[in-house]
Design an enzyme around this catalytic site. Sequence first.
Site, PDB file in Angstrom:
ATOM      1  N   CYS A  11      35.731  56.471  71.974  1.00 48.08           N
ATOM      2  CA  CYS A  11      34.615  55.625  71.561  1.00 48.08           C
ATOM      3  C   CYS A  11      34.828  54.279  72.224  1.00 48.08           C
ATOM      4  O   CYS A  11      35.780  54.067  72.949  1.00 48.08           O
ATOM      5  CB  CYS A  11      34.521  55.534  70.049  1.00 48.08           C
ATOM      6  N   ARG A  17      24.765  52.015  61.866  1.00 44.62           N
ATOM      7  CA  ARG A  17      25.793  52.983  61.455  1.00 44.62           C
ATOM      8  C   ARG A  17      26.554  52.461  60.242  1.00 44.62           C
ATOM      9  O   ARG A  17      26.992  53.219  59.396  1.00 44.62           O
ATOM     10  CB  ARG A  17      26.806  53.168  62.602  1.00 44.62           C
ATOM     11  N   ASP A  55      38.432  44.839  62.253  1.00 44.37           N
ATOM     12  CA  ASP A  55      36.981  45.015  62.105  1.00 44.37           C
ATOM     13  C   ASP A  55      36.250  43.694  61.914  1.00 44.37           C
ATOM     14  O   ASP A  55      35.026  43.675  61.864  1.00 44.37           O
ATOM     15  CB  ASP A  55      36.681  45.937  60.912  1.00 44.37           C
ATOM     16  N   ARG A  57      40.975  57.543  70.750  1.00 42.65           N
ATOM     17  CA  ARG A  57      41.321  57.617  69.335  1.00 42.65           C
ATOM     18  C   ARG A  57      42.269  58.810  69.136  1.00 42.65           C
ATOM     19  O   ARG A  57      41.856  59.870  68.708  1.00 42.65           O
ATOM     20  CB  ARG A  57      40.061  57.752  68.495  1.00 42.65           C
ATOM     21  N   LYS A  59      31.805  51.445  53.705  1.00 41.84           N
ATOM     22  CA  LYS A  59      31.626  52.597  54.599  1.00 41.84           C
ATOM     23  C   LYS A  59      32.928  53.369  54.713  1.00 41.84           C
ATOM     24  O   LYS A  59      32.949  54.601  54.567  1.00 41.84           O
ATOM     25  CB  LYS A  59      31.197  52.106  55.973  1.00 41.84           C
ATOM     26  N   ASN A  60      34.046  52.671  54.935  1.00 42.09           N
ATOM     27  CA  ASN A  60      35.301  53.355  55.245  1.00 42.09           C
ATOM     28  C   ASN A  60      36.010  53.896  54.024  1.00 42.09           C
ATOM     29  O   ASN A  60      36.996  54.612  54.144  1.00 42.09           O
ATOM     30  CB  ASN A  60      36.219  52.434  56.055  1.00 42.09           C
ATOM     31  N   LEU A 109      49.556  61.154  65.250  1.00 44.09           N
ATOM     32  CA  LEU A 109      50.191  60.880  63.947  1.00 44.09           C
ATOM     33  C   LEU A 109      49.607  61.776  62.857  1.00 44.09           C
ATOM     34  O   LEU A 109      50.312  62.209  61.944  1.00 44.09           O
ATOM     35  CB  LEU A 109      50.029  59.402  63.577  1.00 44.09           C
TER      36      LEU A 109
HETATM   37  C1  EPZ Z   1      39.871  53.289  60.491  1.00 39.06           C
HETATM   38  O1  EPZ Z   1      39.865  53.953  61.738  1.00 39.06           O
HETATM   39  C2  EPZ Z   1      38.487  52.711  60.320  1.00 39.06           C
HETATM   40  N1  EPZ Z   1      37.494  53.789  60.322  1.00 39.06           N
HETATM   41  C3  EPZ Z   1      38.194  51.713  61.449  1.00 39.06           C
HETATM   42  O2  EPZ Z   1      36.925  51.125  61.197  1.00 39.06           O
HETATM   43  C4  EPZ Z   1      39.251  50.610  61.418  1.00 39.06           C
HETATM   44  O3  EPZ Z   1      39.040  49.736  62.496  1.00 39.06           O
HETATM   45  C5  EPZ Z   1      40.644  51.244  61.535  1.00 39.06           C
HETATM   46  O4  EPZ Z   1      40.822  52.211  60.469  1.00 39.06           O
HETATM   47  C6  EPZ Z   1      41.750  50.215  61.442  1.00 39.06           C
HETATM   48  O5  EPZ Z   1      41.657  49.507  60.251  1.00 39.06           O
HETATM   49  C7  EPZ Z   1      37.330  54.534  59.208  1.00 39.06           C
HETATM   50  O6  EPZ Z   1      37.991  54.350  58.202  1.00 39.06           O
HETATM   51  C8  EPZ Z   1      36.290  55.612  59.279  1.00 39.06           C
HETATM   52  P1  EPZ Z   1      43.736  53.958  62.776  1.00 39.06           P
HETATM   53  P2  EPZ Z   1      41.119  54.907  62.161  1.00 39.06           P
HETATM   54  O7  EPZ Z   1      44.111  55.400  62.765  1.00 39.06           O
HETATM   55  O8  EPZ Z   1      41.647  55.616  60.972  1.00 39.06           O
HETATM   56  C9  EPZ Z   1      46.244  54.331  66.780  1.00 39.06           C
HETATM   57  C10 EPZ Z   1      34.770  50.379  61.717  1.00 39.06           C
HETATM   58  O9  EPZ Z   1      34.284  49.570  62.500  1.00 39.06           O
HETATM   59  N2  EPZ Z   1      46.518  55.720  66.359  1.00 39.06           N
HETATM   60  O10 EPZ Z   1      44.374  53.044  61.775  1.00 39.06           O
HETATM   61  O11 EPZ Z   1      40.703  55.718  63.330  1.00 39.06           O
HETATM   62  C11 EPZ Z   1      44.810  54.184  67.245  1.00 39.06           C
HETATM   63  O12 EPZ Z   1      44.705  54.528  68.609  1.00 39.06           O
HETATM   64  C12 EPZ Z   1      35.879  51.316  62.166  1.00 39.06           C
HETATM   65  O13 EPZ Z   1      34.406  50.519  60.512  1.00 39.06           O
HETATM   66  C13 EPZ Z   1      47.442  56.458  67.090  1.00 39.06           C
HETATM   67  O14 EPZ Z   1      48.028  55.971  68.049  1.00 39.06           O
HETATM   68  O15 EPZ Z   1      42.166  53.796  62.637  1.00 39.06           O
HETATM   69  C14 EPZ Z   1      44.507  52.735  67.020  1.00 39.06           C
HETATM   70  O16 EPZ Z   1      44.947  51.988  68.137  1.00 39.06           O
HETATM   71  C15 EPZ Z   1      36.299  51.022  63.583  1.00 39.06           C
HETATM   72  N3  EPZ Z   1      47.683  57.747  66.730  1.00 39.06           N
HETATM   73  C16 EPZ Z   1      45.369  52.370  65.804  1.00 39.06           C
HETATM   74  O17 EPZ Z   1      46.310  53.449  65.641  1.00 39.06           O
HETATM   75  C17 EPZ Z   1      47.060  58.342  65.663  1.00 39.06           C
HETATM   76  O18 EPZ Z   1      47.341  59.523  65.366  1.00 39.06           O
HETATM   77  C18 EPZ Z   1      44.588  52.215  64.523  1.00 39.06           C
HETATM   78  O19 EPZ Z   1      43.952  53.424  64.281  1.00 39.06           O
HETATM   79  C19 EPZ Z   1      46.106  57.573  64.941  1.00 39.06           C
HETATM   80  C20 EPZ Z   1      45.858  56.270  65.306  1.00 39.06           C
END
Ligand code: EPZ
Length: 417
Positions: free
Chosen positions: A120, A400, A308, A125, A24-25, A129
């Site tokens: 969510c 989903r 995850d 979210r 999915k991701n 960054l």
């Molecule tokens: C991706 O989400 C995945 N989704 C998530 O999968 C996965 O859990 C996550 O990466 C971590 O591996 C998709 O790829 C569509 P992050 P993403 O930006 O990109 C903080 C699932 O169940 N952060 O790495 O949104 C954020 O708050 C989903 O398949 C900032 O602080 O994850 C979080 O605490 C859930 N500032 C942490 O980083 C930013 O600008 C990780 O978020 C961006 C993120």
Amino acid sequence: MLKDSLLVEGGHPLYGKVRVSGAKNAGLVLMTASIMADGETILDNLPRIRDVEVMIQILNDIGAKSKWNEDGSLSICSPAGSLKNPTSYELAKKLRASNLFLGAMLGRQAEAVVSLPGGCDIGSRPMDLHLKGVQALGAETQIEHGYIYASMKHGRGGRVYLDFPSVGATENIMMLAAKTPGITIIENAAKEPEIVDLANFLNAMGAKIRGTGTDVIKVEGVEELKAIRHAIIPDRIEAGTFMVAAAISGGEILVENVIPTHLHPVVAKLKEMGAFVEENDQGILVRAGEKVMPVDIKTLPYPGFPTDMQSQMMALLCLSRGSSIIVENVFENRFQIVDELNRMGAKIKVEGHTAVVEGVKTLYGTRVKATDLRAGAALVLAALAARGQTVIENAIHIFRGYENLSEKLNQLGAKVQ
Ligand code: EPZ
């Protein structure tokens, strides 16, 4: 209402083999990146899940006509000229990954309007960054009425340090950098396999990206990207979910179509918990151990233990012979499942980012509700081992991200409807 609920009858060990669908991701970000080339992009091995269907609606919404082909692949046709902004809030609210249009649209047509994702169930979210990254490449951004308005007049490659190795921020910056003149360096970049798949996809389109899978990614901008055909990598989280299903149900499952290196943290933990796990050339075989041993788990960015898979492991640890400590280091609020598992007879206490799971002998079927995709999947796993029937409400969350989950479980001997 039973319409979007799953009903699971516990007590049936699962035996057999299951083929994992495309990730999915990886699929969601590749669907977004495809708009950076005019013409027809074809994606193979894309799972038919709700998030992909929503992404198809968004692509059609902005003018990139998308449709499933006879052979199961997806065609995305981006016309020459501008695509329409913004993606509608309604659709963006349904799909967090729509924030990936920030980098793809800026890279394609030097302007982007994306909705700030609604909160969510696993935490707020933020996109700080993402914004820091595109601004480092020359984008001007402003936030109004819940939307990010971004434009690029004179983009130049730049150096970006990510305070946290954010998957989405790394992907947005990579996509923009691919079409931005000059050299871009992303430091403390995310290393997830989905990032490597995105780089392979963009490079096959003509991009010049090096270093994905390490902390430092180097991108040399190019003038144009070409539409190609590409097969999505297998879903390591779906694979991990079925591996836990074997352990928790007391059965044995061969999980096929996996890339074993993507699952090393999960394999290591399942072995520590007493399961028999073997990698062979068809996939990964998992057989439940005599008993489930308690272990401690800390979620971390890849190659650490994946967040995850945290809820799925928690479900299994509920039935271990002792106490386990789970620390969730990636998201701020990913313990919503605890209340639901405790309703099934589990003994879990949460203190901030730490959950202490005291193993119990039996879980009992009852009515529970899925709060997010992976918590929903974990409740299915708990229900497989529980005594009696479990009704999981809000099962839409599960659909989903899991293709044909009930069918795949039932062909392994489960009783899910
Ligand atoms: C991706 O989400 C995945 N989704 C998530 O999968 C996965 O859990 C996550 O990466 C971590 O591996 C998709 O790829 C569509 P992050 P993403 O930006 O990109 C903080 C699932 O169940 N952060 O790495 O949104 C954020 O708050 C989903 O398949 C900032 O602080 O994850 C979080 O605490 C859930 N500032 C942490 O980083 C930013 O600008 C990780 O978020 C961006 C993120």
